[in-house]
Design an enzyme around this catalytic site. Sequence first.
Site, PDB file in Angstrom:
ATOM      1  N   HIS A 235     149.637  55.374   3.368  1.00  0.00           N
ATOM      2  CA  HIS A 235     148.991  54.083   3.606  1.00  0.00           C
ATOM      3  C   HIS A 235     149.728  53.052   2.766  1.00  0.00           C
ATOM      4  CE1 HIS A 235     145.720  57.114   4.121  1.00  0.00           C
ATOM      5  NE2 HIS A 235     145.343  56.343   5.124  1.00  0.00           N
ATOM      6  N   TYR A 285     143.124  50.556   3.074  1.00  0.00           N
ATOM      7  CA  TYR A 285     141.953  49.704   2.950  1.00  0.00           C
ATOM      8  C   TYR A 285     141.931  48.948   1.625  1.00  0.00           C
ATOM      9  CZ  TYR A 285     139.679  52.443   6.710  1.00  0.00           C
ATOM     10  OH  TYR A 285     139.341  53.041   7.888  1.00  0.00           O
ATOM     11  N   THR A 326     146.683  48.713  11.657  1.00  0.00           N
ATOM     12  CA  THR A 326     145.711  48.708  10.564  1.00  0.00           C
ATOM     13  C   THR A 326     144.945  50.019  10.523  1.00  0.00           C
ATOM     14  OG1 THR A 326     143.719  47.922  11.720  1.00  0.00           O
ATOM     15  CG2 THR A 326     145.337  46.248  11.050  1.00  0.00           C
ATOM     16  N   ASP A 327     144.372  50.291   9.366  1.00  0.00           N
ATOM     17  CA  ASP A 327     143.432  51.412   9.282  1.00  0.00           C
ATOM     18  C   ASP A 327     142.184  51.049  10.079  1.00  0.00           C
ATOM     19  OD1 ASP A 327     142.403  53.881   8.521  1.00  0.00           O
ATOM     20  OD2 ASP A 327     143.187  53.702   6.481  1.00  0.00           O
ATOM     21  N   TRP A 328     141.302  52.006  10.238  1.00  0.00           N
ATOM     22  CA  TRP A 328     140.205  51.888  11.203  1.00  0.00           C
ATOM     23  C   TRP A 328     139.045  51.028  10.687  1.00  0.00           C
ATOM     24  CZ3 TRP A 328     143.976  53.467  13.476  1.00  0.00           C
ATOM     25  CH2 TRP A 328     143.992  54.155  14.693  1.00  0.00           C
TER      26      TRP A 328
END
Length: 614
Positions: A235, A285, A326-328
């Site tokens: 990430h 995040y 993007t992350d969820w």
Amino acid sequence: MSTRRTAVTPEGIRFRDLDGDGVMAPYEDARLSAEERAADLLPRLSLEEKAGLLFHTILGVGEPGEHDVPAGFSPHTTRELVGERLVNHLNLHTLPSPRETARWVNAVQELAEQTPHGIPVTFSSDPRHSFTENSGISFAAGSLSQWPESLGLAAIGDPERVREFADVVRREYLALGLRAALHPQVDLATEPRWGRQAQTFGQDAATASAFVTAFLQGMQGERLGPDSVACTTKHFPGGGPQRDGEDPHFPYGREQVYPGGRFDEHLEPFRAAIAAGTSAMMPYYGLPVGLELDGQPVEEVAFSFNRRIITGLLRDELGYDGVVLTDWGLVTDAEVFGKPFPARAWGVEHLSPLERTALILDAGADQFGGETRTDLVLELVANGRVEEKRIDEAVRRLLLVKFSLGLFDDPYVDEDAAERVVGAAEFRAAGHRAQAEAVTVLAGTGLLPIAPGRRLYVEGVDPAVAAGYGEVVDDPADADLALVRLQAPFEPRDEYFLEAMFHQGSLDFPVEVVDRVTALAARLPVVLDVTLDRAAVLTPFDGTVAALTVSFGSSDAALLDALTGRIPPRGRLPFELPRSMDAVRASRPDVPSDTADPLYPYGYGLEIPETPQP
């Protein structure tokens, strides 16, 4: 394969007539390059089709052809997503049998053919070849071959083994129609409490860099092609140094800190991934606190909203021009199964979903993970807040991946091949061997390997499996030794959706567990194995048990193969094991090997001799 939109040119060239006009458009011409085809298709697309490409969301696998019934976590039907919202990147969760999965995938691709330009679906997956079962991050192997967690591959320490593993993943994913991997995860495991270490390659930047390169070579090849699986490296710019080890899936874990000044060290594996041609990057995040780059403070907003990180660092400084996904769940607050799951819009919680969407696009991201709000993109373009050329930038990158993978030419899979390839005996055997080799011996080489014919008392081990390695007895008084398996400790939490699946908090074992093992060790020699998905404080067992090992995703059979020397364990610790929680609390989250006087240092591991097999 559906032939509804297949046609033949006057010259006799058969092609997929995806727009249904009977004429081979350049984007339908397999002889042209991905760049030429993307350039032709882009101006043909409506804004609604472009918006659909910008969303990558979860969908459950249902009955083939049942497009009007929601499945899994998604409240949406396949027809609503693919046919109406024109979303064509779908992240699949739990899978049925290989044949059923392949049949369902083909049915969805047939549905996608009915959209205006027949854009095929890219099916993606989180890791699913190991033992972790957490709907937020990874799935247990099921029908696929089972390998150790990435930490186990790091313990083995061989880039060639990582490349072999990635090639198996690629072949099994291809057979199922999974053309995008939402991995590898190359964050550095420098904060011992952090709950997402199992899928990393450990604490060392050089190891993670070598392994991500090997993994991408095994999955993508030298460049994306019809036999590739496109990878999303995550990430960015490194999700390991979380304050107090808490995870930013949840509001209390949003802060990412660098008290040791090691930001560049955490960035190293991502530099390697860019050099190896990763198809996509996923920011974390986390919200950076107190971070400075080039002497200037970085805005304290989560990385996917952070223009300095995405455009300034990733795009401009590192020269990355691939997809940024993007992350969820960064835009929309949700409630799942009665539990809150707020948008991970850390630092911009006050903004509306529309404003968050605009900020993500402004930061430089191309695609929204776990979201379906195409209406927000359409509104932003309609009111002039976002220019259509910004949308076109993202769409171009996304189309290039689909064309490079050959999805426009043939997105279908062979059901027979899926059944034959997925979980093939040779893949399972290789995974089993890796599970055994990843076992790491910390103490007790005088007792190991366990000799054949010993009377075994077992806890946490399937007696039916242990019976293949000795005589299993029910009473410790009748045993020559005890074999005990424990899971690394954690603090159960269950306020937010997914929180119960994350192992967070203290690394100390409960007193009752320590007392039970200690009492057993007073009666007979104990071989203790601890499954580590993150570090654990093993101090209470050190010098108490006769032999101490750790594993990183190993079946009982693989562990016993290692302990008996049938497959000699070769693991070395991929992170240090702290002596106490006081040492952990005093350490700096971004600095590897930073706990005082560790019980076992990074790289520690003993060897035991191989036992000749008849």
